[in-house]
Design a protein around this motif. Structure first.
Motif, PDB file in Angstrom:
ATOM      1  N   ALA A   1       0.831  -1.201   0.000  1.00  0.00           N
ATOM      2  CA  ALA A   1       0.000   0.000   0.000  1.00  0.00           C
ATOM      3  C   ALA A   1       0.865   1.250   0.000  1.00  0.00           C
ATOM      4  O   ALA A   1       0.536   2.236  -0.658  1.00  0.00           O
ATOM      5  N   ASP A   2       1.978   1.209   0.730  1.00  0.00           N
ATOM      6  CA  ASP A   2       2.888   2.353   0.759  1.00  0.00           C
ATOM      7  C   ASP A   2       3.470   2.635  -0.616  1.00  0.00           C
ATOM      8  O   ASP A   2       3.876   3.757  -0.909  1.00  0.00           O
ATOM      9  N   LEU A   3       3.521   1.606  -1.475  1.00  0.00           N
ATOM     10  CA  LEU A   3       4.026   1.773  -2.835  1.00  0.00           C
ATOM     11  C   LEU A   3       2.930   2.187  -3.813  1.00  0.00           C
ATOM     12  O   LEU A   3       3.158   2.293  -5.005  1.00  0.00           O
ATOM     13  N   GLY A   4       1.716   2.376  -3.296  1.00  0.00           N
ATOM     14  CA  GLY A   4       0.632   2.844  -4.141  1.00  0.00           C
ATOM     15  C   GLY A   4      -0.220   1.763  -4.750  1.00  0.00           C
ATOM     16  O   GLY A   4      -0.999   2.043  -5.654  1.00  0.00           O
ATOM     17  N   THR A   5      -0.108   0.530  -4.283  1.00  0.00           N
ATOM     18  CA  THR A   5      -0.969  -0.517  -4.816  1.00  0.00           C
ATOM     19  C   THR A   5      -2.261  -0.587  -4.019  1.00  0.00           C
ATOM     20  O   THR A   5      -2.339  -0.108  -2.888  1.00  0.00           O
ATOM     21  N   GLN A   6      -3.267  -1.177  -4.594  1.00  0.00           N
ATOM     22  CA  GLN A   6      -4.567  -1.326  -3.941  1.00  0.00           C
ATOM     23  C   GLN A   6      -4.709  -2.766  -3.479  1.00  0.00           C
ATOM     24  O   GLN A   6      -4.580  -3.695  -4.266  1.00  0.00           O
ATOM     25  N   ALA A   7      -4.981  -2.966  -2.200  1.00  0.00           N
ATOM     26  CA  ALA A   7      -5.148  -4.308  -1.655  1.00  0.00           C
ATOM     27  C   ALA A   7      -6.542  -4.837  -1.966  1.00  0.00           C
ATOM     28  O   ALA A   7      -7.520  -4.108  -1.889  1.00  0.00           O
ATOM     29  N   LEU A   8      -6.606  -6.108  -2.321  1.00  0.00           N
ATOM     30  CA  LEU A   8      -7.873  -6.780  -2.574  1.00  0.00           C
ATOM     31  C   LEU A   8      -7.972  -7.982  -1.660  1.00  0.00           C
ATOM     32  O   LEU A   8      -6.999  -8.695  -1.461  1.00  0.00           O
ATOM     33  N   GLY A   9      -9.128  -8.251  -1.113  1.00  0.00           N
ATOM     34  CA  GLY A   9      -9.327  -9.480  -0.352  1.00  0.00           C
ATOM     35  C   GLY A   9      -9.490 -10.641  -1.313  1.00  0.00           C
ATOM     36  O   GLY A   9     -10.140 -10.518  -2.332  1.00  0.00           O
ATOM     37  N   ARG A  10      -8.880 -11.757  -1.002  1.00  0.00           N
ATOM     38  CA  ARG A  10      -9.000 -12.917  -1.889  1.00  0.00           C
ATOM     39  C   ARG A  10     -10.132 -13.799  -1.393  1.00  0.00           C
ATOM     40  O   ARG A  10     -10.137 -14.228  -0.257  1.00  0.00           O
ATOM     41  N   ARG A  11     -11.039 -14.092  -2.251  1.00  0.00           N
ATOM     42  CA  ARG A  11     -12.158 -14.943  -1.893  1.00  0.00           C
ATOM     43  C   ARG A  11     -12.084 -16.298  -2.581  1.00  0.00           C
ATOM     44  O   ARG A  11     -12.533 -17.274  -2.051  1.00  0.00           O
ATOM     45  N   LEU A  12     -11.568 -16.341  -3.796  1.00  0.00           N
ATOM     46  CA  LEU A  12     -11.601 -17.580  -4.560  1.00  0.00           C
ATOM     47  C   LEU A  12     -10.350 -17.705  -5.412  1.00  0.00           C
ATOM     48  O   LEU A  12     -10.221 -17.055  -6.442  1.00  0.00           O
ATOM     49  N   ALA A  13      -9.421 -18.504  -4.957  1.00  0.00           N
ATOM     50  CA  ALA A  13      -8.229 -18.825  -5.748  1.00  0.00           C
ATOM     51  C   ALA A  13      -8.516 -20.151  -6.435  1.00  0.00           C
ATOM     52  O   ALA A  13      -8.774 -21.156  -5.773  1.00  0.00           O
TER      53      ALA A  13
END
Length: 102
Positions: A27-39
């Motif tokens: 996040a500090d690098l500017g990416t957006q975190a996504l929750g993983r529901r289905l791998a």
């Protein structure tokens, strides 16, 4: 060097997914975190039929479906996407990409 805009959260049950594991740094690098529901496990190619079955049976409202686009032959995953996306839309699922920040 290209930097990914999105980062996966392997433990989406935490209160603030941007701070879990290494995602705080992401996040500090500017990416957006996504929750993983289905791998769907496409990194170990189980066959196109299985890669079609897993998201069709495992998807839930709000799900983020994780599929890979690098690291070897991804033809099974590509073939599965060409079947799964129209099938889910036919079943009235709304598919979208994460909103970009900034």
């Amino acid at each position: 060097m290209a930097r990914p805009a999105l980062a996966e959260d392997p433990t989406p049950t935490v209160a603030d997914p941007t701070r879990s594991g290494g995602l705080g740094a992401a996040a500090d690098l500017g990416t957006q975190a996504l929750g993983r529901r289905l791998a769907i496990g496409d990194w170990k190619p189980p066959g196109t039929t299985e890669l079609i079955r897993r998201p069709r049976e495992g998807i839930t409202p709000g799900a983020v479906v994780l599929m890979h686009d690098g690291g070897g032959d991804r033809s099974q995953a590509v073939d599965a996407v060409h079947t799964v996306v129209p099938a889910l839309r036919s079943d009235r699922w709304h598919l979208s990409l994460p909103a970009r920040r900034g």
